[in-house]
Design an enzyme around this catalytic site. Structure first.
Site, PDB file in Angstrom:
ATOM      1  CD  GLU A 195      -2.350   1.332   2.950  1.00  0.00           C
ATOM      2  OE1 GLU A 195      -1.746   0.580   3.715  1.00  0.00           O
ATOM      3  OE2 GLU A 195      -3.498   1.744   2.961  1.00  0.00           O
ATOM      4  CE  LYS A 243      -7.299   1.187   3.835  1.00  0.00           C
ATOM      5  NZ  LYS A 243      -5.816   1.740   4.383  1.00  0.00           N
ATOM      6  CB  CYS A 303      -4.079  -1.411   4.635  1.00  0.00           C
ATOM      7  SG  CYS A 303      -3.128  -1.615   6.241  1.00  0.00           S
TER       8      CYS A 303
HETATM    9  N1  CDT Z   1      -3.125   1.505   6.429  1.00  0.00           N
HETATM   10  C1  CDT Z   1      -4.101   0.898   7.068  1.00  0.00           C
HETATM   11  O1  CDT Z   1      -5.054   0.635   6.739  1.00  0.00           O
HETATM   12  N2  CDT Z   1      -3.843   0.441   8.337  1.00  0.00           N
HETATM   13  C2  CDT Z   1      -4.535  -0.040   9.511  1.00  0.00           C
HETATM   14  C3  CDT Z   1      -4.133   0.651  10.636  1.00  0.00           C
HETATM   15  C4  CDT Z   1      -5.384   0.566  11.560  1.00  0.00           C
HETATM   16  S1  CDT Z   1      -5.030   1.568  12.937  1.00  0.00           S
HETATM   17  C5  CDT Z   1      -5.454   3.032  12.556  1.00  0.00           C
HETATM   18  C6  CDT Z   1      -4.699  -1.579   9.309  1.00  0.00           C
HETATM   19  O2  CDT Z   1      -5.682  -2.090   9.566  1.00  0.00           O
HETATM   20  O3  CDT Z   1      -3.567  -2.183   9.630  1.00  0.00           O
END
Ligand code: CDT
Length: 315
Positions: free
Chosen positions: A47, A128, A173
């Protein structure tokens, strides 16, 4: 006919704010060369792979962040990656921030992944769906997670595309934590899901989860793979980036839910697995034969409501 897709999860280590896109693309090309040695058909990058994870900083004027977004793909900085991948006959999936102006003249900002076939044709650009974090500056945190300030959620949802001889889906993500993501793709016959991520180890709203980041990462992708009979390729931007330690552990999961291959480092590393897409049928044709066993008529809440609703009239 064999439907083996050799996939490389191209994990990246930290990208600093001062790193140019050209420097990052040079690192990506090094991983692509390794992928060629391993006879990969497809390479998956993380990402927001072209820049540092900029939502960790608040900027009062969002336009000052414009330089973190791409306005076209390919562009001058990424063209060498597109050219070399096509020369090698390797497809790839690239995560980046996209800024565009819509037909009404509105600026739109998305967190996207573009999938490119082995001949260089662009298959799809996925936006996303689940945007985590917060919308406004929270200065008491050690670092921000302002994705909800910098990105809109996709209005399109999850697609699955005919590519690489199979049915390929994408998620980004935080999407990997939600069972709906996998099921939406499962219902479109997905056989391999590609997912880049940036996951800080520290979660400010509940630090008791910090030590569990790796466990939760494996838990959700393994379950999603098994419950939908699909491969899942999870690819990190890991290591300590601008002082923020982030999870590495890039992993390729089989439709059985088993781990086929996993990163050993927190830096640039190619993780390779040969994925026989026909393995998916062992699950989607038996225990997870959706058409035979699912009960959508009793799942109406799944799309009718967002949060928990307690029926006060129930005993
Ligand atoms: N980039 C991303 O989506 N990171 C999130 C962090 C969650 S905490 C705000 C993840 O789900 O890994």
């Amino acid at each position: 006919m064999s439907r083996i897709v050799t996939v490389g999860a191209a994990q990246l280590g930290p990208i600093n704010r001062s790193d140019s896109r050209e420097a990052v693309v040079t690192r990506m090309l090094a991983l692509l060369a390794q992928a060629a040695e391993s006879a990969c058909d497809l390479v998956v990058y993380p990402e927001l792979a072209l820049t540092t994870f900029f939502p960790r900083w608040f900027l009062n004027d969002i336009n000052e962040a414009d330089h973190f977004y791409e306005t076209a793909m390919p562009n001058e900085a990424t063209q060498p990656l597109f050219d070399e991948a096509r020369r090698l006959g390797i497809g790839f999936c690239l995560g980046y921030a996209l800024r565009e102006t819509d037909a009404a003249g509105q600026v739109r900002r998305w967190n996207v992944q573009t999938l490119v076939e082995r001949d260089g044709t662009q298959v799809a650009t996925f936006k996303k769906v689940h945007i985590p974090g917060h919308e406004s500056n929270e200065p008491d945190r050690p670092f921000q997670h302002l994705e909800r300030y910098y990105f809109e959620p996709s209005p399109d949802g999850f697609g699955v595309w005919n590519a690489f001889g199979g049915r390929i889906g994408m998620m980004i993500c935080n999407d990997r934590r939600w069972p709906e993501s996998y099921r939406e793709m499962g219902l479109q016959g997905v056989e391999m899901i590609l997912c880049g991520y940036n996951t800080p180890l520290h979660y400010a709203p509940d630090p008791s989860q910090d030590r569990l980041q790796g466990f939760h990462n494996t838990l959700v992708m393994s379950s999603g793979a098994y419950q939908n009979g699909t491969f899942v390729v999870g690819v990190a931007k890991g290591g300590t980036e601008e002082g923020v330690p982030s999870l590495a552990e890039s992993t390729i999961f089989a439709p059985s839910g088993e781990v086929l291959a996993r990163a050993k480092t927190t830096g640039d590393e190619l993780v390779v697995a040969q994925c026989d897409l026909d393995w998916c049928r062992s699950y989607t044709g038996t225990l997870f034969d959706f058409d035979r066993y699912r009960r959508p008529e009793v799942y109406s809440r799944l799309t009718a409501q967002r949060g928990v609703v307690i029926d006060e009239a129930s005993p």
